[in-house]
Design an enzyme around this catalytic site. Structure first.
Site, mmCIF file in Angstrom:
data_model
loop_
_atom_site.group_PDB
_atom_site.id
_atom_site.type_symbol
_atom_site.label_atom_id
_atom_site.label_comp_id
_atom_site.label_asym_id
_atom_site.label_seq_id
_atom_site.Cartn_x
_atom_site.Cartn_y
_atom_site.Cartn_z
ATOM 1 N N ASP A 32 0.829 -1.208 0.000
ATOM 2 C CA ASP A 32 0.000 0.000 0.000
ATOM 3 C C ASP A 32 0.869 1.267 0.000
ATOM 4 O O ASP A 32 1.966 1.276 0.574
ATOM 5 C CB ASP A 32 -0.899 -0.022 1.246
ATOM 6 C CG ASP A 32 -2.046 0.977 1.121
ATOM 7 O OD1 ASP A 32 -2.287 1.483 0.010
ATOM 8 O OD2 ASP A 32 -2.686 1.261 2.146
ATOM 9 N N GLY A 33 0.360 2.305 -0.634
ATOM 10 C CA GLY A 33 1.029 3.607 -0.570
ATOM 11 C C GLY A 33 1.547 4.123 -1.900
ATOM 12 O O GLY A 33 2.196 5.179 -1.948
ATOM 13 N N ASN A 34 1.235 3.412 -2.983
ATOM 14 C CA ASN A 34 1.739 3.859 -4.294
ATOM 15 C C ASN A 34 1.190 5.228 -4.679
ATOM 16 O O ASN A 34 1.921 6.091 -5.179
ATOM 17 C CB ASN A 34 1.330 2.858 -5.388
ATOM 18 C CG ASN A 34 1.981 1.508 -5.204
ATOM 19 O OD1 ASN A 34 2.928 1.370 -4.444
ATOM 20 N ND2 ASN A 34 1.470 0.512 -5.914
ATOM 21 N N ARG A 36 -0.041 7.649 -2.749
ATOM 22 C CA ARG A 36 0.491 8.742 -1.915
ATOM 23 C C ARG A 36 1.943 9.038 -2.266
ATOM 24 O O ARG A 36 2.381 10.180 -2.242
ATOM 25 C CB ARG A 36 0.350 8.372 -0.426
ATOM 26 C CG ARG A 36 -1.053 8.637 0.107
ATOM 27 C CD ARG A 36 -1.282 7.962 1.413
ATOM 28 N NE ARG A 36 -1.436 6.530 1.243
ATOM 29 C CZ ARG A 36 -1.274 5.636 2.200
ATOM 30 N NH1 ARG A 36 -0.904 6.032 3.408
ATOM 31 N NH2 ARG A 36 -1.452 4.351 1.964
ATOM 32 N N HIS A 49 2.518 3.257 -9.024
ATOM 33 C CA HIS A 49 2.394 1.814 -9.271
ATOM 34 C C HIS A 49 3.618 1.283 -10.024
ATOM 35 O O HIS A 49 4.104 0.188 -9.752
ATOM 36 C CB HIS A 49 1.118 1.513 -10.067
ATOM 37 C CG HIS A 49 -0.137 1.911 -9.343
ATOM 38 N ND1 HIS A 49 -0.371 1.572 -8.028
ATOM 39 C CD2 HIS A 49 -1.223 2.631 -9.728
ATOM 40 C CE1 HIS A 49 -1.545 2.060 -7.651
ATOM 41 N NE2 HIS A 49 -2.075 2.712 -8.664
ATOM 42 N N SER A 77 -7.259 -6.030 -5.997
ATOM 43 C CA SER A 77 -8.353 -6.641 -5.225
ATOM 44 C C SER A 77 -9.667 -6.555 -5.990
ATOM 45 O O SER A 77 -9.794 -5.771 -6.952
ATOM 46 C CB SER A 77 -8.500 -5.938 -3.878
ATOM 47 O OG SER A 77 -9.132 -4.680 -4.060
ATOM 48 N N LEU A 143 11.343 -20.336 -4.544
ATOM 49 C CA LEU A 143 10.270 -19.461 -4.049
ATOM 50 C C LEU A 143 8.988 -19.609 -4.875
ATOM 51 O O LEU A 143 9.030 -19.556 -6.107
ATOM 52 C CB LEU A 143 10.733 -17.996 -4.115
ATOM 53 C CG LEU A 143 9.679 -16.954 -3.718
ATOM 54 C CD1 LEU A 143 9.463 -16.942 -2.207
ATOM 55 C CD2 LEU A 143 10.085 -15.555 -4.205
ATOM 56 N N GLU A 219 1.278 -13.777 12.008
ATOM 57 C CA GLU A 219 1.858 -12.609 12.680
ATOM 58 C C GLU A 219 1.777 -11.402 11.740
ATOM 59 O O GLU A 219 2.051 -11.535 10.538
ATOM 60 C CB GLU A 219 3.334 -12.880 13.017
ATOM 61 C CG GLU A 219 3.544 -14.018 13.997
ATOM 62 C CD GLU A 219 3.051 -13.669 15.392
ATOM 63 O OE1 GLU A 219 3.171 -12.498 15.795
ATOM 64 O OE2 GLU A 219 2.552 -14.581 16.081
HETATM 65 C C1 FPP Z 1 -2.141 0.055 -3.337
HETATM 66 O O1 FPP Z 1 -1.630 1.356 -3.263
HETATM 67 C C2 FPP Z 1 -1.555 -0.620 -4.481
HETATM 68 C C3 FPP Z 1 -2.239 -1.227 -5.483
HETATM 69 C C4 FPP Z 1 -3.704 -1.331 -5.501
HETATM 70 C C5 FPP Z 1 -1.549 -1.791 -6.641
HETATM 71 C C6 FPP Z 1 -0.396 -2.695 -6.254
HETATM 72 C C7 FPP Z 1 0.405 -2.974 -7.421
HETATM 73 C C8 FPP Z 1 1.749 -2.887 -7.452
HETATM 74 C C9 FPP Z 1 2.598 -2.524 -6.306
HETATM 75 C C10 FPP Z 1 2.455 -3.235 -8.691
HETATM 76 C C11 FPP Z 1 3.018 -4.616 -8.598
HETATM 77 C C12 FPP Z 1 2.643 -5.415 -9.713
HETATM 78 C C13 FPP Z 1 3.395 -6.393 -10.302
HETATM 79 C C14 FPP Z 1 2.719 -7.253 -11.248
HETATM 80 C C15 FPP Z 1 4.805 -6.643 -10.094
HETATM 81 P P1 FPP Z 1 -2.625 2.595 -3.428
HETATM 82 O O2 FPP Z 1 -2.712 2.918 -4.864
HETATM 83 O O3 FPP Z 1 -3.936 2.258 -2.778
HETATM 84 O O4 FPP Z 1 -1.869 3.699 -2.636
HETATM 85 P P2 FPP Z 1 -2.527 4.882 -1.804
HETATM 86 O O5 FPP Z 1 -3.225 4.250 -0.612
HETATM 87 O O6 FPP Z 1 -1.354 5.709 -1.412
HETATM 88 O O7 FPP Z 1 -3.482 5.608 -2.720
#
Ligand code: FPP
Length: 252
Positions: A32-34, A36, A49, A77, A143, A219
């Site tokens: 989470d946090g992309n 922001r 992202h 999700s 893995l 955990e």
């Molecule tokens: C949540 O951050 C992140 C997502 C919904 C997307 C996650 C995807 C990636 C990290 C890319 C990885 C993918 C691959 C296939 C390697 P947010 O957008 O909700 O952040 P925010 O809470 O700051 O708005």
């Protein structure tokens, strides 16, 4: 001795990653946090992202080095469809891009790709890229890298229940046989152990419909760090924090 380089295999590090150490076998991550991160850098959300993919590369490498058996990444999700169409399309293209670049390296590191979630709703190109990677890496025994894509725990449990009802009172299942172990076999995660450690970055402390059944005894490790800023060392910190935990599974 620093644990930064677990492949450095002199005597003092020889036990790292071995069965006698306390490395979590299965780590699940809510990345989470992309958004922001992007905002803080004056960039559009998709840039966050994209940067998040770079973090995935680092974390996968560290998981391989540490001898983690399985890593499950919450990539998209069932609720993420509510985002703007352009953002949804961008995120759903990332698996293909990631695999296009990194599949040879993943093969070389003996990584086995898996996916959980309802793949039927994903763009065809994404589905094909993932299926290709699953097929290519099928015989790898390092893995296990699980991408949770169009994954929602409640949806998973409902479709498991539908399958249970279909099998009940057939040669496959009787009501007397139905217990936690049997039910688990109807989930996407049937072939994976339950996560030992859940990491959530980005400061929020909730599960967001992720692996609700499977996380019963897991955990948790929460970090304020935004996913694009999360480093291999941060991942190691989480693994080491796990190593200090005493798990009792409801006992004393
Ligand atoms: C949540 O951050 C992140 C997502 C919904 C997307 C996650 C995807 C990636 C990290 C890319 C990885 C993918 C691959 C296939 C390697 P947010 O957008 O909700 O952040 P925010 O809470 O700051 O708005």
């Amino acid at each position: 001795m620093s644990m930064r380089d677990p492949l450095y295999n002199d005597e003092s590090t020889a036990s790292i990653g071995g069965p006698e150490t306390n490395v979590p076998k299965h780590v699940a991550i809510i990345m989470d946090g992309n958004g922001r991160w992007a905002k803080a850098h004056g960039m559009p959300r998709f840039a966050g992202h994209k940067e998040g993919v770079a973090t995935v590369v680092k974390v996968v490498k560290t998981a391989v080095d540490y001898g983690v058996d399985a890593l499950t990444l919450y990539t998209f999700s069932t609720e993420n469809w509510k985002r703007p169409k352009t953002e949804v399309e961008f995120i759903l293209k990332l698996p293909k891009e990631f695999l296009g670049v990194h599949l040879p390296e993943l093969m070389a590191n003996n990584v086995r790709i898996e996916a959980i979630g309802d793949m039927s709703k994903l763009p065809v190109a994404t589905r094909r890229a993932i299926q290709y990677a699953i097929d290519r890496t099928r015989h790898n025994d390092g893995l296990q890298l699980n991408f949770a894509l169009n994954y929602g725990s409640r949806q998973e449990m409902l479709s498991a229940m539908e399958a249970v009802f279909a099998d009940l009172n057939t040669a496959r299942l009787s009501l007397e046989e139905l217990d936690e172990e049997q039910f688990s076999k109807y989930l996407y995660t049937a072939d994976t152990t339950e996560p030992d450690l859940l990491i959530r970055t980005g400061g929020e402390k909730r599960l967001s419909n992720f692996l609700l059944w499977q996380l019963a005894y897991t955990e948790f490790w929460f970090s304020d760090i935004l996913w694009p800023d999360f480093t291999g060392q941060d991942f190691i910190d989480a693994l080491e924090a796990y190593g200090q935990r005493k798990r009792r599974y409801g006992g004393v």
